[in-house]
Write a protein that holds these residues in place. Sequence first.
Motif, PDB file in Angstrom:
ATOM      1  N   ARG A   1       0.872  -1.288  -0.054  1.00 49.92           N
ATOM      2  CA  ARG A   1       0.005   0.005   0.223  1.00 49.92           C
ATOM      3  C   ARG A   1       0.850   1.178  -0.076  1.00 49.92           C
ATOM      4  NH1 ARG A   1      -5.053  -0.934   4.117  1.00 49.92           N
ATOM      5  NH2 ARG A   1      -5.856   0.714   2.497  1.00 49.92           N
ATOM      6  N   LEU A   2       2.030   1.298   0.701  1.00 47.03           N
ATOM      7  CA  LEU A   2       2.954   2.286   0.819  1.00 47.03           C
ATOM      8  C   LEU A   2       3.523   2.651  -0.523  1.00 47.03           C
ATOM      9  CD1 LEU A   2       4.498   4.599   2.099  1.00 47.03           C
ATOM     10  CD2 LEU A   2       6.083   2.717   2.939  1.00 47.03           C
ATOM     11  N   ALA A   3       4.078   1.354  -1.198  1.00 44.48           N
ATOM     12  CA  ALA A   3       4.699   1.522  -2.536  1.00 44.48           C
ATOM     13  C   ALA A   3       3.826   1.973  -3.596  1.00 44.48           C
ATOM     14  CB  ALA A   3       5.006   0.262  -2.835  1.00 44.48           C
ATOM     15  N   ALA A   4       2.439   1.657  -3.699  1.00 43.06           N
ATOM     16  CA  ALA A   4       1.203   2.184  -4.567  1.00 43.06           C
ATOM     17  C   ALA A   4       1.222   3.533  -4.331  1.00 43.06           C
ATOM     18  CB  ALA A   4       0.014   1.200  -4.415  1.00 43.06           C
ATOM     19  N   PHE A   5       1.163   4.014  -2.883  1.00 43.37           N
ATOM     20  CA  PHE A   5       0.825   5.523  -2.726  1.00 43.37           C
ATOM     21  C   PHE A   5       2.143   6.285  -3.175  1.00 43.37           C
ATOM     22  CE2 PHE A   5       1.713   9.119   0.071  1.00 43.37           C
ATOM     23  CZ  PHE A   5       0.581   9.705  -0.182  1.00 43.37           C
ATOM     24  N   VAL A   6       3.495   5.839  -2.823  1.00 45.84           N
ATOM     25  CA  VAL A   6       4.540   6.716  -3.228  1.00 45.84           C
ATOM     26  C   VAL A   6       4.904   6.814  -4.738  1.00 45.84           C
ATOM     27  CG1 VAL A   6       7.118   6.742  -3.074  1.00 45.84           C
ATOM     28  CG2 VAL A   6       5.500   6.290  -1.002  1.00 45.84           C
ATOM     29  N   ASN A   7       4.665   5.463  -5.462  1.00 45.78           N
ATOM     30  CA  ASN A   7       4.590   5.440  -6.963  1.00 45.78           C
ATOM     31  C   ASN A   7       3.651   6.474  -7.650  1.00 45.78           C
ATOM     32  OD1 ASN A   7       6.850   3.732  -6.352  1.00 45.78           O
ATOM     33  ND2 ASN A   7       5.794   1.661  -6.887  1.00 45.78           N
ATOM     34  N   SER A   8       2.645   6.432  -6.956  1.00 48.89           N
ATOM     35  CA  SER A   8       1.508   7.480  -7.572  1.00 48.89           C
ATOM     36  C   SER A   8       1.996   8.698  -7.550  1.00 48.89           C
ATOM     37  CB  SER A   8       0.135   7.210  -7.022  1.00 48.89           C
ATOM     38  OG  SER A   8      -0.019   7.645  -5.522  1.00 48.89           O
ATOM     39  N   LEU A   9       2.605   9.089  -6.451  1.00 43.20           N
ATOM     40  CA  LEU A   9       2.965  10.437  -6.432  1.00 43.20           C
ATOM     41  C   LEU A   9       4.350  10.747  -7.723  1.00 43.20           C
ATOM     42  CD1 LEU A   9       3.822  10.936  -2.562  1.00 43.20           C
ATOM     43  CD2 LEU A   9       2.130  11.530  -3.716  1.00 43.20           C
TER      44      LEU A   9
ATOM     45  N   LEU B   1      12.137  12.899  -4.442  1.00 40.80           N
ATOM     46  CA  LEU B   1      11.174  12.132  -3.339  1.00 40.80           C
ATOM     47  C   LEU B   1      11.885  11.460  -2.400  1.00 40.80           C
ATOM     48  CD1 LEU B   1       8.355  11.474  -2.663  1.00 40.80           C
ATOM     49  CD2 LEU B   1       8.472   9.810  -4.520  1.00 40.80           C
ATOM     50  N   THR B   2      11.655  11.543  -1.197  1.00 36.99           N
ATOM     51  CA  THR B   2      12.183  10.935  -0.011  1.00 36.99           C
ATOM     52  C   THR B   2      11.219  10.338   1.023  1.00 36.99           C
ATOM     53  OG1 THR B   2      13.893  12.730   0.060  1.00 36.99           O
ATOM     54  CG2 THR B   2      13.694  11.205   2.000  1.00 36.99           C
ATOM     55  N   VAL B   3      11.516   9.079   1.394  1.00 34.25           N
ATOM     56  CA  VAL B   3      10.555   8.334   2.283  1.00 34.25           C
ATOM     57  C   VAL B   3      11.210   8.133   3.505  1.00 34.25           C
ATOM     58  CG1 VAL B   3       9.092   6.447   2.594  1.00 34.25           C
ATOM     59  CG2 VAL B   3       9.647   7.211   0.298  1.00 34.25           C
TER      60      VAL B   3
ATOM     61  N   VAL C   1       8.301  -0.874   7.688  1.00 30.74           N
ATOM     62  CA  VAL C   1       7.253  -0.800   6.544  1.00 30.74           C
ATOM     63  C   VAL C   1       8.184  -0.311   5.327  1.00 30.74           C
ATOM     64  CG1 VAL C   1       5.320   0.104   5.482  1.00 30.74           C
ATOM     65  CG2 VAL C   1       5.444  -0.598   7.902  1.00 30.74           C
ATOM     66  N   VAL C   2       8.922   0.654   5.477  1.00 33.41           N
ATOM     67  CA  VAL C   2       9.507   1.477   4.343  1.00 33.41           C
ATOM     68  C   VAL C   2      10.434   0.481   3.696  1.00 33.41           C
ATOM     69  CG1 VAL C   2      11.002   3.465   3.595  1.00 33.41           C
ATOM     70  CG2 VAL C   2       9.149   3.691   5.358  1.00 33.41           C
ATOM     71  N   GLY C   3      11.283  -0.143   4.632  1.00 33.54           N
ATOM     72  CA  GLY C   3      12.462  -0.959   3.975  1.00 33.54           C
ATOM     73  C   GLY C   3      11.793  -2.016   3.243  1.00 33.54           C
TER      74      GLY C   3
ATOM     75  N   ILE D   1      15.123   7.164   4.154  1.00 28.32           N
ATOM     76  CA  ILE D   1      15.859   7.623   5.612  1.00 28.32           C
ATOM     77  C   ILE D   1      15.139   6.799   6.637  1.00 28.32           C
ATOM     78  CG2 ILE D   1      15.886   9.622   7.469  1.00 28.32           C
ATOM     79  CD1 ILE D   1      15.505  11.647   5.230  1.00 28.32           C
ATOM     80  N   PHE D   2      15.965   6.274   7.585  1.00 26.83           N
ATOM     81  CA  PHE D   2      15.585   5.219   8.657  1.00 26.83           C
ATOM     82  C   PHE D   2      16.056   5.902   9.933  1.00 26.83           C
ATOM     83  CE2 PHE D   2      16.444   2.398   5.200  1.00 26.83           C
ATOM     84  CZ  PHE D   2      15.160   1.909   4.582  1.00 26.83           C
ATOM     85  N   VAL D   3      15.194   5.871  10.891  1.00 31.28           N
ATOM     86  CA  VAL D   3      15.631   6.608  12.245  1.00 31.28           C
ATOM     87  C   VAL D   3      15.132   5.775  13.314  1.00 31.28           C
ATOM     88  CG1 VAL D   3      16.050   9.002  11.640  1.00 31.28           C
ATOM     89  CG2 VAL D   3      13.472   8.255  12.178  1.00 31.28           C
ATOM     90  N   GLY D   4      15.617   5.337  14.226  1.00 27.96           N
ATOM     91  CA  GLY D   4      15.324   4.660  15.398  1.00 27.96           C
ATOM     92  C   GLY D   4      14.714   3.310  14.985  1.00 27.96           C
ATOM     93  N   SER D   5      15.588   2.671  14.158  1.00 31.34           N
ATOM     94  CA  SER D   5      14.972   1.232  13.374  1.00 31.34           C
ATOM     95  C   SER D   5      15.489   0.065  13.962  1.00 31.34           C
ATOM     96  CB  SER D   5      15.547   1.476  11.684  1.00 31.34           C
ATOM     97  OG  SER D   5      15.132   0.183  11.276  1.00 31.34           O
ATOM     98  N   PRO D   6      14.277  -0.739  14.034  1.00 32.10           N
ATOM     99  CA  PRO D   6      14.689  -1.939  14.379  1.00 32.10           C
ATOM    100  C   PRO D   6      14.916  -2.984  13.333  1.00 32.10           C
ATOM    101  CG  PRO D   6      12.220  -1.865  14.107  1.00 32.10           C
ATOM    102  CD  PRO D   6      12.858  -0.717  13.876  1.00 32.10           C
ATOM    103  N   GLY D   7      15.295  -2.664  12.135  1.00 31.58           N
ATOM    104  CA  GLY D   7      15.661  -3.227  11.009  1.00 31.58           C
ATOM    105  C   GLY D   7      14.629  -2.907   9.942  1.00 31.58           C
ATOM    106  N   VAL D   8      15.278  -3.173   8.473  1.00 32.07           N
ATOM    107  CA  VAL D   8      14.171  -2.673   7.647  1.00 32.07           C
ATOM    108  C   VAL D   8      14.070  -3.937   6.362  1.00 32.07           C
ATOM    109  CG1 VAL D   8      15.073  -0.359   7.699  1.00 32.07           C
ATOM    110  CG2 VAL D   8      16.336  -2.063   6.193  1.00 32.07           C
TER     111      VAL D   8
END
Length: 621
Positions: free
Chosen positions: A363-371, A381-383, A392-394, A408-415
């Motif tokens: 769902r995130l990929a569909a949204f970002v790609n539509s932008l 474009l930055t996510v 989710v982003v990774g 950009i990943f901040v405070g990440s438990p892994g991607v």
Amino acid sequence: MSGASSYPTLGFDPCPGDPAGVTALAARWQDAAFLSTEAALRLDATDEVQSRWQGRAAQAFRTKLAAHRVLLGKLRASYEQNADLLTRWAGELREFQKEAAGLEARAARLDEQRRRVPAPEAQTQLTQIRTLAEQLQERCLTSARALAREVDALLHLPAGTTGWYGQSTDDAQAAALLTAESGRIGGPMPADPALRALWWKGLSPGEQAAVAREYTGAGIDVTLGLPADVADRFNRLRLEAAVQRPDCPQRLKDLWQHLTDPSDRAYRSDVFLLGFDDLGRGHAAVSYGNPDLAADTAVYVPGTGASLDGAAGDLDRALTLYTSANSLQPGSTASIYWLGYDAPTWSVPGPAARSFADAGAPRLAAFVNSLAAGHQGPGHLTVIGHSYGSTVVGDAFAHAGMKADEAIFVGSPGVTAATAAQLGLDPDHVWASKAKFDPVPEISAPLDPLDWLDDHSVRFGNDPTSTVFGGRTFDSGDGSSVAHAHSEYWDPGPSLDNMTAIVTGHPDKVTAMPHEDKIGALPNLADLAIPTAAVPDIGGAALQNLGHKVGGRWGAPLEDAGDSLHAFGQAQNDVLGAGGNLLHGDAAGAAHDMKDLGADLEDSSRNAVRAATELFDRREV
């Protein structure tokens, strides 16, 4: 689309094709038919006005208009027939593929029997099944060729001047057509975003409001792919209709206030509601600035516990970045808050489960790609993913085909990836950071117990701030405390400054993360699993936290002493990690651990000297 790999025993795919894709294409042809219907009806509605216009020019205009009506009628008929043909072919193809799957299953069973107990009759039966598959392939091709001939015939519009429409408005006809349109799968809006935008802009304000009421309960993706101004108008009408209901939940009322009340902290006049729904714990996509026009666009994805009820804080983060970026160049940047997935809560399994990311990534990929598809002119474009949002982003980059210029990943438990290269981005455009006192990356235990002795391994892959991950890091400072550092990446300071520089395309202004911050302020499981390393590491973490808490003239030497102990514990882990890698045959990993050993010993020595010097200086004061 199925391929030969789906039919390993037959050795070929008898009926290649994608029935779902054909059905979607049929829906687009049907959309085009409805649009031509609406165009003709609007022409009909001008008849009364035209009748007042007399003379040769008027007659010539009406003659040309009549020709257009005829053409619209023929096109509509052609489009509808094309849609019917494709729908029929999708059904036939499904049946062919079902038959092919049955033949493959029969062949697989026979092949397994033949391998266990070789028998000549089994090979004979296998040959017969392959013959049936070849015959099925020929039947499928024959049907496809027949379809192609019918489609080709539709491209040649029939001759004649008799159109599908009359020369005056037919209210009964209009009502019948629009009623049929409202029964379309998915509702009256065309499926294709480009057609949908044209259709929406052709409606009167009253018609737009009526349609919006029909979609009050629709999902967040209902306006996906529409221009931002169109999506905003449609979604605001939907939300307004929802707010007027007596049973409207408070979170939708709060969202309406954020968008419309100038006294609300999250309000801005140039905010765009790109989507929302009240399904589950609620979802929303809100943009500060128009992402179709902005030179730079950032999409922020929040993490564990995020819901529409708590949207105010996450909106504030998106707004903070928007303000920071546009302070450098007004009007250059759009900043989007996207909560289009079901974020985990802190209850079991919560953020320990990857399933939330796997469900949200497409769902995130569909949204970002539509932008990117809807952007006018060049854009950057930055996510941004925070905490579980980074997972989710990774996942969207690595496994759902999301395309963007920066991650950009901040405070990440892994991607969900071991290296930056696995995200489909140039590693120079993959950025990560963690505040020194952020406990989340440190306590994100790997799923595989064999990785518990690996300082770089976190729950969902390698720590994106680690050297082995291969991306780039930026400084986020220490954070105020272990209790608060995880939530402070958007506070004024190096983290916000560096994210702003990345989003606005100024990587040369980014300051790298200090090595001691990569280590972290808390012992991770790798540290705790080794008693000889755990003692100095736990003691180091305690001194670090105590020194940070005390502050002032005594805090600095205590914190430096803690840094020294922590680095010494890490050095012991490096030695044991190198040994473990050698046992597993990973020479490169062992070499990397030994390189870290030198850096950690150097850190330990430097911080010890600094602690002693600062302590001596304090005694002299």
